[in-house]
Design a protein around this motif. Structure first.
Motif, PDB file in Angstrom:
ATOM      1  N   ALA A  42      35.789  43.969  36.802  1.00  0.00           N
ATOM      2  CA  ALA A  42      34.982  42.894  37.377  1.00  0.00           C
ATOM      3  C   ALA A  42      35.358  42.606  38.825  1.00  0.00           C
ATOM      4  CB  ALA A  42      35.156  41.633  36.535  1.00  0.00           C
ATOM      5  N   ARG A  43      36.607  42.799  39.167  1.00  0.00           N
ATOM      6  CA  ARG A  43      37.069  42.492  40.527  1.00  0.00           C
ATOM      7  C   ARG A  43      36.917  43.656  41.493  1.00  0.00           C
ATOM      8  NH1 ARG A  43      42.516  39.535  38.366  1.00  0.00           N
ATOM      9  NH2 ARG A  43      41.539  37.547  37.856  1.00  0.00           N
ATOM     10  N   MET A  44      36.442  44.777  40.979  1.00  0.00           N
ATOM     11  CA  MET A  44      36.279  45.953  41.824  1.00  0.00           C
ATOM     12  C   MET A  44      35.113  45.737  42.780  1.00  0.00           C
ATOM     13  SD  MET A  44      36.456  49.703  40.170  1.00  0.00           S
ATOM     14  CE  MET A  44      34.731  50.096  40.215  1.00  0.00           C
ATOM     15  N   SER A  45      35.279  46.147  43.998  1.00  0.00           N
ATOM     16  CA  SER A  45      34.193  45.983  44.945  1.00  0.00           C
ATOM     17  C   SER A  45      33.228  47.150  44.831  1.00  0.00           C
ATOM     18  CB  SER A  45      34.764  45.824  46.351  1.00  0.00           C
ATOM     19  OG  SER A  45      34.641  46.966  47.110  1.00  0.00           O
ATOM     20  N   TRP A  46      32.085  47.002  45.431  1.00  0.00           N
ATOM     21  CA  TRP A  46      31.052  48.031  45.417  1.00  0.00           C
ATOM     22  C   TRP A  46      31.590  49.270  46.114  1.00  0.00           C
ATOM     23  CZ3 TRP A  46      28.321  49.728  49.895  1.00  0.00           C
ATOM     24  CH2 TRP A  46      27.259  50.586  49.615  1.00  0.00           C
TER      25      TRP A  46
END
Length: 66
Positions: A42-46
């Motif tokens: 969920a905290r991973m960026s695009w």
């Protein structure tokens, strides 16, 4: 490598070992493991390989992106 580690291959082995043991303990608790996995996702960026290459070209290589 036991006498002389010219390229410091094993310089951070103790930290690696400690981190791996922490993951081993976390794996033993499925609920905690899933929580950490979901939060990590969920905290991973695009991410886009096109964007990454463009940023490398502009910021690191100083090559105008075309």
């Amino acid at each position: 490598m036991l006498d002389y580690d010219r390229f410091m291959v094993a310089a951070d082995f103790d930290a690696y070992w400690d981190a791996q043991r922490a993951l081993d303990r976390l794996w033993q608790s499925p609920a905690d493991w899933w929580r950490v996995c979901i939060l990590n996702t969920a905290r991973m960026s695009w991410f886009s390989s096109d964007r990454a290459i463009r940023e490398y070209a502009e910021d690191i290589w100083r090559v105008p992106a075309g």
